[in-house]
Design an enzyme around this catalytic site. Structure first.
Site, PDB file in Angstrom:
ATOM      1  N   HIS A 190      -4.526  16.917  10.643  1.00 32.64           N
ATOM      2  CA  HIS A 190      -5.166  17.221   9.347  1.00 32.64           C
ATOM      3  C   HIS A 190      -5.609  18.685   9.265  1.00 32.64           C
ATOM      4  O   HIS A 190      -6.760  18.991   8.894  1.00 32.64           O
ATOM      5  CB  HIS A 190      -6.349  16.283   9.067  1.00 32.64           C
ATOM      6  CG  HIS A 190      -6.598  16.108   7.586  1.00 32.64           C
ATOM      7  ND1 HIS A 190      -7.188  14.991   7.049  1.00 32.64           N
ATOM      8  CD2 HIS A 190      -6.328  16.928   6.531  1.00 32.64           C
ATOM      9  CE1 HIS A 190      -7.286  15.125   5.723  1.00 32.64           C
ATOM     10  NE2 HIS A 190      -6.764  16.300   5.400  1.00 32.64           N
TER      11      HIS A 190
ATOM     12  N   GLU B  75      -8.990   8.808  10.987  1.00 30.54           N
ATOM     13  CA  GLU B  75      -8.981  10.137  11.625  1.00 30.54           C
ATOM     14  C   GLU B  75     -10.302  10.328  12.358  1.00 30.54           C
ATOM     15  O   GLU B  75     -11.338   9.926  11.860  1.00 30.54           O
ATOM     16  CB  GLU B  75      -8.808  11.220  10.560  1.00 30.54           C
ATOM     17  CG  GLU B  75      -7.452  11.139   9.878  1.00 30.54           C
ATOM     18  CD  GLU B  75      -7.259  12.188   8.777  1.00 30.54           C
ATOM     19  OE1 GLU B  75      -8.056  13.139   8.710  1.00 30.54           O
ATOM     20  OE2 GLU B  75      -6.331  12.049   7.990  1.00 30.54           O
TER      21      GLU B  75
ATOM     22  N   ARG C 172      -3.119  11.626   1.750  1.00 29.53           N
ATOM     23  CA  ARG C 172      -4.166  10.869   2.425  1.00 29.53           C
ATOM     24  C   ARG C 172      -3.548   9.695   3.168  1.00 29.53           C
ATOM     25  O   ARG C 172      -2.517   9.160   2.759  1.00 29.53           O
ATOM     26  CB  ARG C 172      -5.214  10.360   1.414  1.00 29.53           C
ATOM     27  CG  ARG C 172      -6.160  11.443   0.895  1.00 29.53           C
ATOM     28  CD  ARG C 172      -7.057  11.985   2.013  1.00 29.53           C
ATOM     29  NE  ARG C 172      -7.987  13.023   1.556  1.00 29.53           N
ATOM     30  CZ  ARG C 172      -7.783  14.339   1.663  1.00 29.53           C
ATOM     31  NH1 ARG C 172      -6.651  14.790   2.168  1.00 29.53           N
ATOM     32  NH2 ARG C 172      -8.717  15.180   1.265  1.00 29.53           N
TER      33      ARG C 172
END
Lengths: 314, 314
Positions: B274, B255, B226
């Site tokens: 991601h 993000e 993360r």
């Protein structure tokens, strides 16, 4: 006794040779000269520079250590006639080559080429077409030292491996084996088709149009052996007509690949300019094979690691 | 009993659900609606769409199956207050994520980004700076399901693995283990530093400037956990001042990563938006976990696979 290197190892790799073999006379050169060759008892070379003419000068030469795997460029007949022993670094390529092959396979599966392009545009997009390697099937043409190392790694990723050689005889890290004669019928099962076959009369144009037709349209075809395996026209046709999904080519019929070859510009072809075996640790690894052989040689033992049979070509 | 999917599995994946559980009422929707939520006993969701307000509507809801690993976006307090069971697909990510991580590592080691650029120029060059993965050392922050799978694959490539977690307690496929407290002293040994840590108060800014200073200047740093792990300013500084050799980032503090972030344009940074866990087989795999859990649930057994502790955040 004189040992003639036609390349220059780094000082930190050269020093241990001088220390370990003080009785020998080492010459490290950046190329091949006939004058030096005349003095040499042992030649250490990449093997690409040696001609039939050179061999005529090498009157004292008894052993050629080739720091390479392919010897098709060597003047085999002249060397055999002179009874010179040839050994090579078979196996040295297995680590960098297997890592290269896995790099290419995984990069395709995980959409790295696409990702790199997105990054250039500073574009955050999740629309990658990613698949998994796990549970796929790979057919490996030529499961020798390199092919088995690829098989070992593929198996770690949960891939089923099918080895294919002349006889169909068992090979390491292959879940099953087939012979060349059974190749066509096995191809429809393979998600990945890898060749690491050497160049021999038997492997020349071993793969024909019918083989590409038999492959899955999603198949990744990888040639990391020699360019003689397939007529490049047949290969280009297979790619252009989408008989296969991807081609990763480390070797070509003519090298360097001509800048006007259509292979450069297909979006589903990767051109690796015959560098899959390269590694910053290459010379270090070669010398790790050379040194024990040299110790044996000095004791009069000619049963060295990787002695080559020039008549068979590998 | 009604099972509400906030996404639509492919017909071939949906059919077996209807066949295997004919007594249940399935709703497949392409998003979350409060009306549907009011009717649902079981919710199957990616977890990113659920708000505290939604939970107020979910009066019948007893089980949320999250087809994802991270739950930081879920309204934990509201769910816990209502006593709703939450289970997820922990472990489902391990195959695609580990394959992605190996893809990135091998691509860097075998110079694939460089190779792709050469190909665009139709330029045959052997000047690739290729190294080997074998014999390197990887430090893995968070050797859980995903971290251990990466460890397993790295070990197959001859890499030494050092696991790092809060306690330093043993983990699978780690040659040795250290605790968070020992991290700084272990970093100088690592050629590759990988984080797959979840987002918790403890992992927030766990990596500081001193950690990047301690890394090898050639180290590949990979954040696949993360974005809270490191202050992005610290990371950018570490890259800009060459404290590390390469960064591969699948997660970011914010993000999507802003298009004006300097991270996009470093030549030694890979931005993976991601997507490392994405896979064409993702839904198939989720349902393989969901179905046995559903069978258990229908028998009154709530000891399901991957029940989550929302108070701990994973």
């Amino acid at each position: 006794m004189r040992v003639y290197f036609t390349f220059e190892p780094r000082p930190d790799l050269r020093e241990p040779l001088l220390t370990d073999f003080p009785q020998l006379d080492f010459v490290f050169d950046s190329g091949l000269s006939n004058e030096e060759l005349q003095q040499a008892d042992i030649l250490v070379t990449y093997g690409e520079d040696l001609t039939e003419e050179n061999i005529q000068y090498a009157t004292k030469l008894k052993w050629i250590f080739v720091a390479s795997a392919g010897i098709e460029k060597m003047p085999a007949r002249a060397i055999m006639e002179r009874g010179i022993l040839v050994s090579n670094v078979r196996g040295i390529h297995k680590t960098p080559m297997a890592e290269s092959m896995l790099a290419h396979i995984l990069a395709i599966k995980r959409a790295l080429p696409w990702m790199y392009e997105q990054q250039k545009k500073s574009e955050w997009s999740k629309k990658a077409k990613q698949t998994e390697l796990r549970d796929s099937t790979a057919l490996i043409l030529g499961p020798g030292a390199i092919g088995s190392e690829v098989g070992r790694l593929l198996q770690a990723f949960g891939v089923t491996t099918i080895g294919c050689n002349r006889s169909g005889k068992e090979a390491a890290y292959m879940d099953s084996m087939i012979s060349f004669a059974q190749l066509k019928e096995a191809l429809p099962n393979a998600d990945i088709v890898i060749s690491v076959l050497p160049k021999t009369p038997e492997t020349t144009h071993l793969l024909k149009e019918e083989h590409f037709v038999a492959m899955k349209s999603s198949a990744i075809f990888m040639n990391f052996g020699r360019g003689n395996l397939v007529d490049e026209k047949v290969l280009i046709q297979a790619i252009a007509t989408e008989q296969i999904g991807y081609a990763v080519l480390d070797v070509f019929e003519v090298e360097p690949l001509s800048s006007d070859s259509p292979l450069w510009s297909f979006s589903n072809v990767i051109v690796s300019p015959h560098i899959s075996s390269h590694s910053s640790r290459y010379v270090e690894r070669s010398l790790e094979i050379f040194k024990p052989s040299l110790t044996k040689w000095l004791k009069g033992d000619t049963d060295l690691e990787n002695v080559m049979d020039l008549s068979r070509g590998y």
